[in-house]
Design a protein around this motif. Structure first.
Motif, PDB file in Angstrom:
ATOM      1  N   PRO A   1       0.824  -1.201   0.000  1.00 49.28           N
ATOM      2  CA  PRO A   1       0.000   0.000   0.000  1.00 49.28           C
ATOM      3  C   PRO A   1       0.864   1.259   0.000  1.00 49.28           C
ATOM      4  CG  PRO A   1       0.104  -0.898   2.206  1.00 49.28           C
ATOM      5  CD  PRO A   1       0.812  -1.875   1.315  1.00 49.28           C
TER       6      PRO A   1
ATOM      7  N   PHE B   1      18.215  -4.109   4.582  1.00 53.61           N
ATOM      8  CA  PHE B   1      17.001  -4.931   4.554  1.00 53.61           C
ATOM      9  C   PHE B   1      17.033  -5.963   3.438  1.00 53.61           C
ATOM     10  CE2 PHE B   1      12.365  -5.583   3.693  1.00 53.61           C
ATOM     11  CZ  PHE B   1      12.062  -6.154   4.902  1.00 53.61           C
ATOM     12  N   CYS B   2      17.329  -5.541   2.213  1.00 52.31           N
ATOM     13  CA  CYS B   2      17.261  -6.531   1.130  1.00 52.31           C
ATOM     14  C   CYS B   2      18.665  -6.930   0.679  1.00 52.31           C
ATOM     15  CB  CYS B   2      16.390  -6.055  -0.023  1.00 52.31           C
ATOM     16  SG  CYS B   2      17.167  -4.930  -1.167  1.00 52.31           S
ATOM     17  N   THR B   3      18.740  -8.156   0.206  1.00 48.63           N
ATOM     18  CA  THR B   3      20.031  -8.781  -0.052  1.00 48.63           C
ATOM     19  C   THR B   3      20.878  -8.058  -1.095  1.00 48.63           C
ATOM     20  OG1 THR B   3      18.990 -10.860   0.516  1.00 48.63           O
ATOM     21  CG2 THR B   3      21.130 -10.979  -0.578  1.00 48.63           C
ATOM     22  N   PRO B   4      20.337  -7.750  -2.279  1.00 46.48           N
ATOM     23  CA  PRO B   4      21.220  -7.181  -3.311  1.00 46.48           C
ATOM     24  C   PRO B   4      21.916  -5.909  -2.829  1.00 46.48           C
ATOM     25  CG  PRO B   4      19.065  -7.736  -4.231  1.00 46.48           C
ATOM     26  CD  PRO B   4      18.946  -7.884  -2.747  1.00 46.48           C
TER      27      PRO B   4
ATOM     28  N   ARG C   1      22.256  -4.778   0.469  1.00 51.08           N
ATOM     29  CA  ARG C   1      23.060  -4.956   1.677  1.00 51.08           C
ATOM     30  C   ARG C   1      24.395  -5.641   1.375  1.00 51.08           C
ATOM     31  NH1 ARG C   1      19.807  -8.365   4.215  1.00 51.08           N
ATOM     32  NH2 ARG C   1      20.866 -10.092   3.182  1.00 51.08           N
TER      33      ARG C   1
ATOM     34  N   PHE D   1      14.691  -5.237  -8.958  1.00 57.22           N
ATOM     35  CA  PHE D   1      15.290  -6.371  -8.263  1.00 57.22           C
ATOM     36  C   PHE D   1      15.451  -6.105  -6.773  1.00 57.22           C
ATOM     37  CE2 PHE D   1      16.679  -6.772 -12.655  1.00 57.22           C
ATOM     38  CZ  PHE D   1      16.403  -8.105 -12.909  1.00 57.22           C
TER      39      PHE D   1
ATOM     40  N   PHE E   1      14.568  -3.875  -3.080  1.00 57.16           N
ATOM     41  CA  PHE E   1      13.342  -3.519  -2.360  1.00 57.16           C
ATOM     42  C   PHE E   1      12.975  -2.058  -2.576  1.00 57.16           C
ATOM     43  CE2 PHE E   1      10.778  -2.540   1.381  1.00 57.16           C
ATOM     44  CZ  PHE E   1       9.904  -3.623   1.388  1.00 57.16           C
TER      45      PHE E   1
ATOM     46  N   VAL F   1       7.582 -10.219   3.361  1.00 53.86           N
ATOM     47  CA  VAL F   1       8.076  -8.847   3.503  1.00 53.86           C
ATOM     48  C   VAL F   1       8.993  -8.441   2.347  1.00 53.86           C
ATOM     49  CG1 VAL F   1       7.861  -8.650   6.005  1.00 53.86           C
ATOM     50  CG2 VAL F   1       9.941  -9.617   5.027  1.00 53.86           C
ATOM     51  N   GLY F   2       9.419  -9.408   1.558  1.00 61.36           N
ATOM     52  CA  GLY F   2      10.227  -9.068   0.385  1.00 61.36           C
ATOM     53  C   GLY F   2      11.649  -8.668   0.691  1.00 61.36           C
ATOM     54  N   ALA F   3      12.226  -9.193   1.767  1.00 55.50           N
ATOM     55  CA  ALA F   3      13.568  -8.770   2.155  1.00 55.50           C
ATOM     56  C   ALA F   3      14.666  -9.508   1.400  1.00 55.50           C
ATOM     57  CB  ALA F   3      13.760  -8.954   3.666  1.00 55.50           C
ATOM     58  N   CYS F   4      14.523 -10.822   1.235  1.00 57.46           N
ATOM     59  CA  CYS F   4      15.681 -11.578   0.756  1.00 57.46           C
ATOM     60  C   CYS F   4      15.833 -11.545  -0.755  1.00 57.46           C
ATOM     61  CB  CYS F   4      15.628 -13.012   1.257  1.00 57.46           C
ATOM     62  SG  CYS F   4      14.349 -14.019   0.479  1.00 57.46           S
ATOM     63  N   ARG F   5      14.764 -11.300  -1.479  1.00 58.04           N
ATOM     64  CA  ARG F   5      14.740 -11.230  -2.946  1.00 58.04           C
ATOM     65  C   ARG F   5      15.098 -12.569  -3.596  1.00 58.04           C
ATOM     66  NH1 ARG F   5      11.853  -7.095  -2.600  1.00 58.04           N
ATOM     67  NH2 ARG F   5      12.224  -6.244  -4.658  1.00 58.04           N
TER      68      ARG F   5
ATOM     69  N   MET G   1       9.155 -10.370  -7.295  1.00 53.73           N
ATOM     70  CA  MET G   1       9.346 -11.267  -6.160  1.00 53.73           C
ATOM     71  C   MET G   1       8.052 -12.051  -5.975  1.00 53.73           C
ATOM     72  SD  MET G   1      12.369 -10.679  -5.569  1.00 53.73           S
ATOM     73  CE  MET G   1      13.038  -9.594  -6.822  1.00 53.73           C
TER      74      MET G   1
ATOM     75  N   MET H   1       5.799 -11.343  -2.994  1.00 61.40           N
ATOM     76  CA  MET H   1       5.165 -10.027  -2.871  1.00 61.40           C
ATOM     77  C   MET H   1       4.132  -9.790  -3.968  1.00 61.40           C
ATOM     78  SD  MET H   1       6.469  -8.655  -0.186  1.00 61.40           S
ATOM     79  CE  MET H   1       6.485  -6.867  -0.137  1.00 61.40           C
TER      80      MET H   1
ATOM     81  N   SER I   1      20.801 -12.450   7.307  1.00 58.31           N
ATOM     82  CA  SER I   1      19.935 -11.260   7.446  1.00 58.31           C
ATOM     83  C   SER I   1      18.593 -11.402   6.730  1.00 58.31           C
ATOM     84  CB  SER I   1      20.649 -10.013   6.912  1.00 58.31           C
ATOM     85  OG  SER I   1      21.919  -9.907   7.485  1.00 58.31           O
TER      86      SER I   1
ATOM     87  N   TYR J   1      15.836 -11.640   8.404  1.00 60.03           N
ATOM     88  CA  TYR J   1      14.907 -10.959   9.322  1.00 60.03           C
ATOM     89  C   TYR J   1      13.804 -11.868   9.869  1.00 60.03           C
ATOM     90  CZ  TYR J   1      17.052  -6.498   8.170  1.00 60.03           C
ATOM     91  OH  TYR J   1      17.943  -5.475   8.010  1.00 60.03           O
TER      92      TYR J   1
ATOM     93  N   GLN K   1       0.680  -9.722   3.237  1.00 58.17           N
ATOM     94  CA  GLN K   1       1.581  -8.557   3.170  1.00 58.17           C
ATOM     95  C   GLN K   1       1.874  -8.140   4.607  1.00 58.17           C
ATOM     96  OE1 GLN K   1       3.287  -6.909   1.088  1.00 58.17           O
ATOM     97  NE2 GLN K   1       2.416  -6.981  -0.949  1.00 58.17           N
TER      98      GLN K   1
ATOM     99  N   ALA L   1       2.926  -4.559   5.786  1.00 53.01           N
ATOM    100  CA  ALA L   1       1.900  -3.571   5.451  1.00 53.01           C
ATOM    101  C   ALA L   1       0.694  -3.699   6.382  1.00 53.01           C
ATOM    102  CB  ALA L   1       1.467  -3.752   3.998  1.00 53.01           C
TER     103      ALA L   1
END
Lengths: 435, 939
Positions: A206, A357-360, A362, A399, A401, B42-46, B65, B68, B153, B155, B422, B425
């Motif tokens: 959202p 937060f996201c791998t690519p 970080r 790709f 976040f 949460v879409g963190a690791c991709r 992803m 997500m 990481s 999370y 989600q 969110a």
């Protein structure tokens, strides 16, 4: 109080570093807060929004998203509904000015804090927001002080608080000084930070317009964007569009830094060319330095070459030549700079400022930085350039976040495009030494 | 149903989920890390990138992803697309840049999701040759290891610990590639659900410390489907054994009960199985002199034959009575009951508990109530808890309630059209909004933080409030409601409104307060709510022990079969001999009274697996198998009968332990042919228990002619396991009792749910493989869930409940029970790490009462009871919410047992008391202190 004649420099007309910024009385004497009066007495929220849409104002924080359209996603109540039970909504000024080479919002906040406050009140009146926050970079101590002073003046005068101008609408505004991370400039990370959480971006959808600060409808806009709103309300959309040289409306606070004669920040018509900025306003490159390349709008915008100097600096034109207008504050890189070193420095900044937060982002950015360092130290191989190429794909838009890593890839990708030979030379040099 | 096209294959998938959920549900392999079926996306690791195409004509597509992206009807995606594949390999490559190459010495190795995903995504060659980032590890307490260098990481740990389980002392710290997951400083992880981090972490950052102490690889463990024995929640577990040692407990998925998570008592409380206090050989006392309180040293080993003979004689003697146990299986209780005859078999339950459990059982069979499983609990939207500190009396249920209050978030998300998966969110949208949860109890508990309102008072007062709620639900203008204080009245009407307006209200109560009035008031609320809403009401009624319900059902809840009646039989001289099954009677009744009674007996035989006080006077001690070496059926609070299977056979060389029912069976000259026979006999004997015959396939069940193996197909060194003792290969032990074999041969791939011991699928060596055995991710097991509910006959409810009077007793104090997840359970206390986590014994007092006795926090008090000789010296804990006149006693700690609560406590200051120096004052932050107080830890 009648409105003064419109000016060609609506954002900086009251900015004069040779004197103190206007206090409320002085600001009002120069037509200050007239837009709030107009908004609350003459215009309905929807009429205000229509004006904003018609003005073609685009977000000045870097992405250039049409402000009117962004605001139109905020759920609105009818007058009766609102008076009965006002929906909690927020308006937030993104004053976390951390983009490398960018110092434009500071000019407004220190030079004319009331303009931002007015922009937020009139914006809030359009959105029927209940509370506003100015999320300001922690280092901007002077600006924060001035804004706080302006806000308390407004509270005293009744521009903020309950039942403003008898309209039945309440609004208050607060300054929040950031603990300082680049990612707080990302609007959803900013909201998390404002809530006291880790400054990591949020997934969209959202969108904040629907579920933003504390889960309520929220608009986050750059300081410069908000500062444009009072004059649009006062003088209309056509006047605003007429300020520009090109299709993108209004004026723009442009900046130039680097080894130029007169680095600075100027309000000029949108679409002023980079060459005019460099040669007229910044006084050209310093003696003995030649322009090699430049970042048109801060650290996260792809590099451009001297041949691009005649392009009008607006969202559309800069976009067409493969870069972004960003914040419109150019960093000029000359021929005597250690170019790869500068690039590494830039990537170091982005690696450090990744939220993790996201791998690519970080894990990718530190590797990019280390690879550049290796190449600079003469230890690089062609595999390292291959990895950099790969990074510009895997760390790019879609790709990751959020837009942080893609921002970091902008300069790298363009450097590999325009200056690939420099990378290769360093590697070859290394090989010839070892052989 | 939605149509989904994956790599040009069409599939039907459930509506409303994301692409990752959909792909896994249809059996496709797609790597992921941060997503979890219980915790959403949460879409963190991709890691789960796929290519999505706009429509049939779109050939370029774009990488999204999967976790997500909604699996909307008509979606067209590709997992095998080169760009998506390259990106996924690239993500693993990045994750591995900092991951150490320590798999050979890592506890996670062989069941590591990161290993599996690395293999799956095809990243096999390392090009990164820079330094890795390193971290310091933390001491996180006796249960969990921390090895942060392995962290990728994702999370998941903080999302589980904070968001899902409500923990407060684990978080993500730092930024960029130095993100750190841990506590603010070294220290014991406070959450009683911390152990799930071991399974939630996709690699070896959080590992089971108790397992590390005697480590084996996952594939080297012998496992069986089992049921946790440490409370009545009925969680399904997988115990793992090697070299005759129970090495660990992991979660066994059951969609209706524990889902993916256990509590720490269940996970780490297994030490009693390996304990030095295990009874392994029959022990007999030569001279029978009960007055002389002789201890175990004088008992000498006796042969199996002799002990069987003595048991046979005893069982045949008409003057023998037997006492069963709520912690023994139905089969063992049934065997003994059959052996001595129903009228001479008594429930081994404290009298104060007995009446409440019997009432509860009767009520559960009425048509107004449905016994809610943990899964059902999570779907309710207004909850009243009356008289239970759930985190300590039914921990897994408490974890479910933390999800229940998120129903409100679900509603808000639906309104805002945000899919519930989600996760970030939805949490952002809902903020602090929760479905109403009301807690009425004697003292603060660990769910109060999610409660809308709490009320603490004496048992009598809370029962009256409960009855007032019931009254208002039936009829708005009751006399009882008029007698309430304004505060109570407001609470009462808030609760009545919430319960009558909810879509699915839930009442939670139970036997924990050992107070009939409190339970009755809750049952009256259920009854009245049933009348008010004209529908069956969801309720979860908590009982204390793993088979409390089973034992009550077996003995028909008959009042003549209570422990008090048994004691009367002994005191009157009618009973001459006593057989006690898996029970320490000293935990149940007044020890002085018990001592006196036992002295009158000619012979006492105790069948049990660990040494306890109840054995001190036994003439014959018969070694029982623990749950890890035996088979049986237990019935949970929910009324769910579930089968547990022996994990490993008793090693005949050094132990004669056997299932209790087997001992009885042998003493009866093998009345029942085998385990199935006794299960069937038990089922036939009692209408309530009839379904237990269908709990699991019988012993002759075969898959492709083979039993379901307890060992994995990679089990190593089977033939050499005992080579240090004897080089000749030992014959594999047979298991004639069940459809499981102590063997590697066969496959559990298509095993029915009740026989499924572990999950493994090609390429999926970690616990994440469970989705390969679910029809839909997060849904029931393909082979059917384990367990059948025994409640629910539709007789009309005749129970009437009397409202307790307002009169107060003359005694200065009355005692109420406090429970502790670590410390209140008899068996788990044998595990050293659990003992380390349990607080010191204490007594809790209101500050004014304490002041009157000149006591402050940390002082010593002497506690006596009217009509009892026992004296306790205890440290004083001040509890401001405790009503004056109440003394909170932690059950199970320092010899404080349930039966003490039947007596009036007498208190005085202990002047000789020396304060225990506090070792906890360093690095204490607010959360440590507040948690400590609520547990009564901080002196």
């Amino acid at each position: 109080m009648s409105l003064p004649e419109p000016t060609q420099r609506p954002l900086t007309q009251h900015v004069d570093h040779n004197r103190e910024a206007y206090n409320l009385a002085e600001y009002e004497a120069h037509g200050g807060y007239e837009s709030v009066r107009k908004m609350l007495t003459e215009l309905s929220p929807s009429a205000g929004l229509e004006l904003l849409k018609a003005s073609d104002l685009r977000g000045r924080g870097g992405a250039g998203f049409p402000t009117g359209m962004k605001w139109s996603f905020v759920p609105m109540q009818s007058e009766a509904e609102r008076l009965a039970n006002p929906m909690q909504k927020y308006i937030v000024a993104n004053a976390d000015e951390m983009e490398p080479g960018t110092f434009k919002d500071r000019v407004i906040m220190e030079g004319c804090p009331h303009l931002l406050v007015e922009g937020m009140i009139v914006g809030a009146a359009i959105l029927q927001a209940t509370t506003g926050y100015i999320f300001i970079r922690g280092e901007y101590i002077e600006a924060a002080e001035k804004l706080n002073r302006a806000i308390s003046e407004c509270r005293e005068k009744g521009w903020l608080g309950k039942n403003i101008l008898g309209s039945g609408w309440d609004f208050d505004l607060h300054v929040h000084t950031s603990a300082g991370r680049y990612i707080c400039g990302e609007e959803t990370a900013l909201l998390n930070s404002l809530e006291g959480k880790r400054a990591t971006p949020r997934a969209k959808p959202p969108f904040p317009q629907v579920s933003g600060l504390w889960g309520k409808p929220t608009i986050v806009n750059n300081v410069e964007t908000l500062a444009n709103i009072p004059n649009i309300i006062n003088y209309g959309a056509e006047w605003f569009k007429g300020l520009s040289l090109t299709e993108d409306a209004g004026t723009k606070l442009y900046g130039v830094s680097g080894r130029v004669n007169k680095a600075g920040c100027w309000e000029l018509p949108m679409g002023t060319t980079a060459r005019e900025l460099l040669e007229v306003h910044a006084g050209g490159m310093r003696d003995g330095y030649k322009l090699k390349t430049f970042l048109p709008g801060g650290g996260s915008t792809p590099l451009l070459l001297p041949e691009h100097l005649d392009t009008p600096m607006d969202y559309t034109h800069i976009g067409k030549i493969g870069s972004r207008m960003g914040t419109g504050t150019m960093i000029m890189i000359d021929d005597q700079v250690d170019f790869l070193g500068a690039l590494k420095n830039l990537e170091h900044f982005f690696a450090q400022e990744s939220c993790g937060f996201c791998t690519p982002c970080r894990d990718g950015l530190p590797w990019v930085e280390k690879t550049l360092d290796k190449i600079i130290r003469g230890k690089g191989t062609s595999a390292d350039i291959e990895w950099l190429d790969r990074a510009t794909v895997n760390l790019n838009m879609g790709f990751t976040f959020c837009a942080h890593a893609p921002g970091a890839m902008g300069p790298l990708e363009s450097a590999l495009k325009y200056f690939r030979a420099e990378f290769e030379t360093r590697i070859k040099l290394h090989h010839s030494e070892t052989v | 149903m939605a149509k989904l096209t994956v790599d040009d294959q069409d599939y039907d998938v459930a509506d409303g989920n994301n692409l990752l959920h959909a792909c896994l549900s249809i059996g496709l392999d797609l790597p992921y890390f941060c997503w979890h079926p219980c915790m959403g996306s949460v879409g963190a690791c991709r890691q789960c990138a796929v290519k999505q195409y706009a429509d049939e004509n779109d050939e370029r597509g774009r990488v999204v992803m999967a976790c997500m992206t909604p699996a909307s009807d008509g979606a067209r995606i590709s997992i095998n697309d080169k760009q998506a594949k390259d990106f996924r390999a690239g993500v693993i490559e990045l994750l591995m840049t900092n991951h150490p190459h320590d798999c050979p010495v890592c506890e996670e190795g062989g069941e590591c999701h990161l290993q599996d995903m690395t293999e799956m995504s095809g990243h096999t060659t390392r090009t990164y040759d820079e330094q890795k980032r390193t971290h310091n590890n933390q001491y996180l307490g006796p249960l969990i290891n921390h090895e942060m260098n392995r962290c990728i990481s994702c999370y998941r740990c903080v999302r589980y610990y904070k968001d899902y389980a409500g923990g407060r002392d684990l978080d993500a710290m730092g930024a960029h590639h130095h993100v750190y997951f841990g506590r603010h400083t070294d220290g014991v992880l406070e959450s009683p659900f911390a152990g799930n981090l071991v399974e939630v972490c996709p690699t070896g950052v959080f590992t089971d410390k108790t397992f590390s102490a005697h480590y084996s690889r996952k594939w080297d463990l012998q496992t069986s489907p089992s049921v946790c024995q440490h409370c009545a929640a009925g969680c399904n577990i997988t115990p793992g054994e090697r070299y005759g040692t129970l090495k660990r407990i992991t979660n066994r998925y059951n969609a209706d009960v524990n889902g993916y998570f256990l509590c720490d008592r269940g996970r780490f409380g297994y030490g009693f199985v390996n304990s030095d206090d295990r009874v392994t050989q029959p022990l007999a006392r030569e001279t029978i002199n009960h007055a002389d309180n002789t201890n175990s040293d004088t008992a000498i080993q006796c042969s199996t034959e002799n002990s069987l003979t003595r048991l046979t004689q005893a069982l045949k003697d008409p003057a023998t009575i037997a006492i069963g146990s709520p912690r023994a299986s139905l089969e063992s209780n049934f065997a003994l009951q059959s052996a001595v005859g129903e009228s001479r078999f008594y429930r081994g339950i404290a009298p104060s508990e007995d009446t409440t459990i019997n009432t509860l059982l009767k009520f559960q069979q009425s048509s107004c109530v449905n016994s809610a499983s943990q899964r059902t609990i999570e779907s309710c939207d207004a909850v009243l808890i009356l008289g239970e500190d759930l985190t300590h009396t039914s921990p897994r249920t408490a974890l479910s309630l933390r999800q229940t209050v998120r129903q409100r978030a679900r509603e808000l998300a639906d309104e805002a059209r945000i899919p519930f998966w989600q996760d970030a969110a939805v949490r952002e949208l809902a903020q602090q909004e929760k479905s109403p949860l009301f807690i009425i109890n004697t003292h603060k508990g660990d769910l109060d933080d999610i409660a809308e309102n709490t009320y603490f008072n004496s048992p009598q007062k809370i029962a009256r409030l409960g009855f007032a709620i019931a009254e208002q639900l039936r009829d708005k203008s009751g006399a009882l409601s008029a007698s309430l204080t304004p505060e109570e009245k407001e609470m009462c009407s808030t609760i009545v409104n919430a319960l009558s307006q909810a879509k699915r209200p839930l009442i939670i109560a139970g036997a924990s307060l050992l107070n009939e009035d409190v339970l009755n008031s809750a049952l009256d609320v259920i009854k009245s709510l049933h009348i008010n809403r004209e529908e069956v009401i969801q309720a979860h009624l908590v009982v204390p022990e793993v088979n409390s319900i089973g034992l009550a059902m077996l003995t028909q809840s008959s009042a003549e079969r209570s422990l008090s009646e048994a004691l009367k039989q002994i005191e009157s001289g009618a009973a001459k001999r006593l057989v006690v099954l898996e029970n320490d009677l000293y935990q149940r009744v007044n020890p002085e009274k018990l001592d006196a009674a036992l002295e009158k007996l000619d012979e006492i035989i105790v069948i049990d697996h660990v040494w306890h006080n109840g054995m001190a006077k036994a003439d014959l001690i018969i070694p029982a198998a623990s749950f890890a070496e035996g088979d049986g059926t237990v019935v949970s609070s929910e009324g769910r009968a579930q089968r547990f299977f022996a994990t490993f056979p008793v090693n005949a060389d050094n132990s004669s332990a056997n299932d209790s029912w087997q001992w009885v069976n042998q003493a009866l000259d093998n009345r029942w042919k085998n385990f199935d026979a006794i299960v069937n006999a038990c089922a036939e004997s009692n209408d309530l228990l009839a379904p237990i015959a269908d709990l699991a396939p019988p012993a002759d069940y075969r898959q492709h002619g083979l039993k379901v193996p307890r060992m994995s197909h990679r089990y190593s060194g089977r033939t050499a396991l005992s080579a240090n003792i004897n080089v000749s290969e030992v014959k594999q032990p047979a298991d004639p009792q069940t459809a499981l074999g102590f063997t590697m041969e066969g496959s559990n791939v298509n095993a029915p749910g009740p026989l499924r011991n572990t999950a493994w699928a090609p390429g999926w060596n970690s616990n994440q493989s469970i989705h390969k055995f679910q029809d839909e991710v997060g849904g029931p097991l393909t082979g059917g869930s384990s367990g059948l509910c025994l409640f629910g006959s539709a007789e009309s409810n005749e129970l009437e409940f009397g409202v307790p009077s307002e009169q107060t007793s003359n005694a200065d104090f009355s005692a109420i029970p406090f429970y502790h997840i670590f410390g209140s359970d008899e068996l788990s206390n044998f595990a050293a790490p659990i003992a380390e986590r349990s607080p010191q014994a204490y007594l809790a007092l209101n500050p004014l009462d304490a002041a009157q006795l000149d006591l402050t926090q940390g002082d010593g008090a002497t506690l006596r009871f009217e009509n009892l000789q026992q004296v306790f010296s205890l440290t004083v804990v001040i509890r401001p919410e405790l009503i004056r006149g109440l003394v909170g006693l932690p059950i199970g700690l320092g010899g404080l047992t349930r039966h003490l609560l039947e007596h009036s406590p007498l208190l005085e200051k202990n002047l000789a008391w020396q304060r225990v120096p506090s070792g906890r004052d360093q690095n204490v932050i607010a959360t440590d202190q507040s948690i400590g107080l609520s547990e009564g830890l901080v002196p």
